[in-house]
Design an enzyme around this catalytic site. Structure first.
Site, PDB file in Angstrom:
ATOM      1  N   ASN A  10      27.507  36.965  38.880  1.00  0.00           N
ATOM      2  CA  ASN A  10      26.376  36.040  38.991  1.00  0.00           C
ATOM      3  C   ASN A  10      26.224  35.687  40.472  1.00  0.00           C
ATOM      4  OD1 ASN A  10      24.600  33.914  38.916  1.00  0.00           O
ATOM      5  ND2 ASN A  10      25.961  32.519  37.802  1.00  0.00           N
ATOM      6  N   TRP A  11      25.227  36.272  41.104  1.00  0.00           N
ATOM      7  CA  TRP A  11      25.067  36.078  42.551  1.00  0.00           C
ATOM      8  C   TRP A  11      24.454  34.730  42.907  1.00  0.00           C
ATOM      9  CZ3 TRP A  11      22.896  41.462  44.600  1.00  0.00           C
ATOM     10  CH2 TRP A  11      23.852  42.457  44.323  1.00  0.00           C
ATOM     11  N   LYS A  12      23.968  34.021  41.911  1.00  0.00           N
ATOM     12  CA  LYS A  12      23.319  32.716  42.138  1.00  0.00           C
ATOM     13  C   LYS A  12      22.244  32.844  43.225  1.00  0.00           C
ATOM     14  CE  LYS A  12      27.438  30.539  40.397  1.00  0.00           C
ATOM     15  NZ  LYS A  12      28.253  29.359  40.261  1.00  0.00           N
ATOM     16  N   HIS A 102      23.171  28.525  31.927  1.00  0.00           N
ATOM     17  CA  HIS A 102      24.237  28.285  32.906  1.00  0.00           C
ATOM     18  C   HIS A 102      24.299  26.783  33.199  1.00  0.00           C
ATOM     19  CE1 HIS A 102      26.519  28.252  36.617  1.00  0.00           C
ATOM     20  NE2 HIS A 102      26.972  29.446  36.271  1.00  0.00           N
ATOM     21  N   GLU A 104      24.604  25.156  35.819  1.00  0.00           N
ATOM     22  CA  GLU A 104      23.776  24.716  36.947  1.00  0.00           C
ATOM     23  C   GLU A 104      22.323  24.556  36.514  1.00  0.00           C
ATOM     24  OE1 GLU A 104      25.046  27.798  39.618  1.00  0.00           O
ATOM     25  OE2 GLU A 104      27.040  26.883  39.635  1.00  0.00           O
ATOM     26  N   GLU A 174      32.342  28.792  30.270  1.00  0.00           N
ATOM     27  CA  GLU A 174      32.568  28.401  31.664  1.00  0.00           C
ATOM     28  C   GLU A 174      32.783  26.896  31.768  1.00  0.00           C
ATOM     29  OE1 GLU A 174      30.647  31.476  34.534  1.00  0.00           O
ATOM     30  OE2 GLU A 174      29.131  30.026  33.957  1.00  0.00           O
ATOM     31  N   GLY A 180      33.206  27.291  40.759  1.00  0.00           N
ATOM     32  CA  GLY A 180      33.073  27.117  42.210  1.00  0.00           C
ATOM     33  C   GLY A 180      34.092  26.166  42.821  1.00  0.00           C
ATOM     34  N   SER A 220      35.808  30.315  38.666  1.00  0.00           N
ATOM     35  CA  SER A 220      36.789  30.661  39.701  1.00  0.00           C
ATOM     36  C   SER A 220      37.645  31.891  39.354  1.00  0.00           C
ATOM     37  CB  SER A 220      37.682  29.465  40.029  1.00  0.00           C
ATOM     38  OG  SER A 220      36.897  28.404  40.537  1.00  0.00           O
ATOM     39  N   GLY A 241      31.287  34.268  39.780  1.00  0.00           N
ATOM     40  CA  GLY A 241      30.327  33.771  40.764  1.00  0.00           C
ATOM     41  C   GLY A 241      30.749  34.166  42.164  1.00  0.00           C
ATOM     42  N   GLY A 242      31.418  33.268  42.857  1.00  0.00           N
ATOM     43  CA  GLY A 242      31.790  33.462  44.266  1.00  0.00           C
ATOM     44  C   GLY A 242      32.407  34.822  44.566  1.00  0.00           C
TER      45      GLY A 242
HETATM   46  P1  PGA Z   1      32.535  30.906  40.201  1.00  0.00           P
HETATM   47  O1  PGA Z   1      31.177  30.824  39.365  1.00  0.00           O
HETATM   48  O2  PGA Z   1      33.192  32.218  39.874  1.00  0.00           O
HETATM   49  O3  PGA Z   1      32.106  30.830  41.650  1.00  0.00           O
HETATM   50  O4  PGA Z   1      33.379  29.747  39.796  1.00  0.00           O
HETATM   51  C1  PGA Z   1      31.101  31.264  38.027  1.00  0.00           C
HETATM   52  C2  PGA Z   1      29.717  31.032  37.474  1.00  0.00           C
HETATM   53  O5  PGA Z   1      29.114  29.991  37.782  1.00  0.00           O
HETATM   54  O6  PGA Z   1      29.197  31.862  36.725  1.00  0.00           O
END
Ligand code: PGA
Length: 258
Positions: A10-12, A102, A104, A174, A180, A220, A241-242
């Site tokens: 997930n590149w956000k 998600h 967010e 998640e 994050g 994470s 994500g990251g």
């Molecule tokens: P993260 O994000 O790996 O940076 O914790 C995961 C996500 O939000 O899908």
């Protein structure tokens, strides 16, 4: 039943078009020696403006090892919905999966369980696969309502969805406090919640559907954590994500899931 593992990035809200092309090519280069049949299902989810560019890079390579996802969609087909993208538009850009719900999007953009359900239905009606996210906040975890909250999110997300559609869907568990933050959820605890989710799916449908649906862990995920996560009975992969923004860490996670 053997469920094929999934590693989704997930590149956000990251990467301009050229950066998206470079990252896509870098990932394909890093896994070029790996046999396709041994690889997990590898998915990348660039932001809307990079989908076309990433899809072109995937097509130009032609190896078929990496698939495209969007990070959001709108459930209506077309019309006066300024700023939104329909499932058909995303399909037209090469997407086969769409991430919905998600945390967010729930937190900053008011996405509700009802909207997640409408999006899931629109995605499945168009022959795409939803990646349905769920997860509890730290306050919910501390108040002991994690399982109740997740079961409710999943039950509402799957409302009016047939068992065959549910079976091909993907769920991502998640925990919000792990996203994050660098604080990964303990693998055994993530596995416990994920088996609880599988049990909820069994209650809504049947054993077959529960055995088929793939449930990922997200929060994470790093190259150092993936092996232990994949060794759990019910964790079918990761939403990253990251660590999906760098060729090195993402390709190590992919290889760690083989
Ligand atoms: P993260 O994000 O790996 O940076 O914790 C995961 C996500 O939000 O899908």
């Amino acid at each position: 039943m053997a469920r094929r593992p999934v590693i989704a990035g997930n590149w956000k809200m990251h990467n301009l078009q050229q950066e998206a092309i470079d990252l896509t090519n870098g990932i394909m280069q890093a896994i070029r020696e790996e046999e396709k049949s041994r690889l997990p299902e590898v998915i990348i989810a660039p932001t809307f403006t990079s989908l076309y560019a990433a899809n072109k890079a995937l097509k130009d390579c032609g190896c078929g090892k990496v698939r495209l996802a969007a990070q959001n969609c709108y459930f209506e087909e077309k019309g006066a919905f300024t700023g939104e993208c329909s499932v058909q538009m995303l399909k037209d850009t090469g997407c086969e999966y769409i991430i919905i719900g998600h945390s967010e999007r729930r937190q900053y953009f008011g996405e509700t369980d009802e909207m997640v359900n409408k999006k899931a239905q629109a995605i499945l009606q168009n022959g795409l696969i939803p990646i349905i996210c769920c997860g509890e906040s730290l306050e919910q975890r501390e108040a002991g309502v994690t399982d109740y909250h997740i079961a409710s999110q999943i039950t509402k997300a799957l409302r009016d969805i047939s068992s065959s559609d549910a079976a091909k869907s993907i769920i991502a568990y998640e925990p919000i406090w792990a996203i994050g933050t660098g604080k990964t959820c303990d693998s055994k605890e993530a596995n416990r919640v994920i088996s609880m989710i599988r049990n909820v799916v069994k209650g809504l449908y049947d054993e077959n559907t529960a055995d088929s649906i793939r449930i990922l862990y997200g929060g994470s995920v790093k190259p150092e954590t993936i092996k232990e996560q994949m060794a759990q009975s019910d964790i079918d992969g990761a939403l990253v994500g990251g660590a999906s923004l760098k060729v090195d860490s993402f390709s190590q996670i992919i290889k760690g899931a083989m």
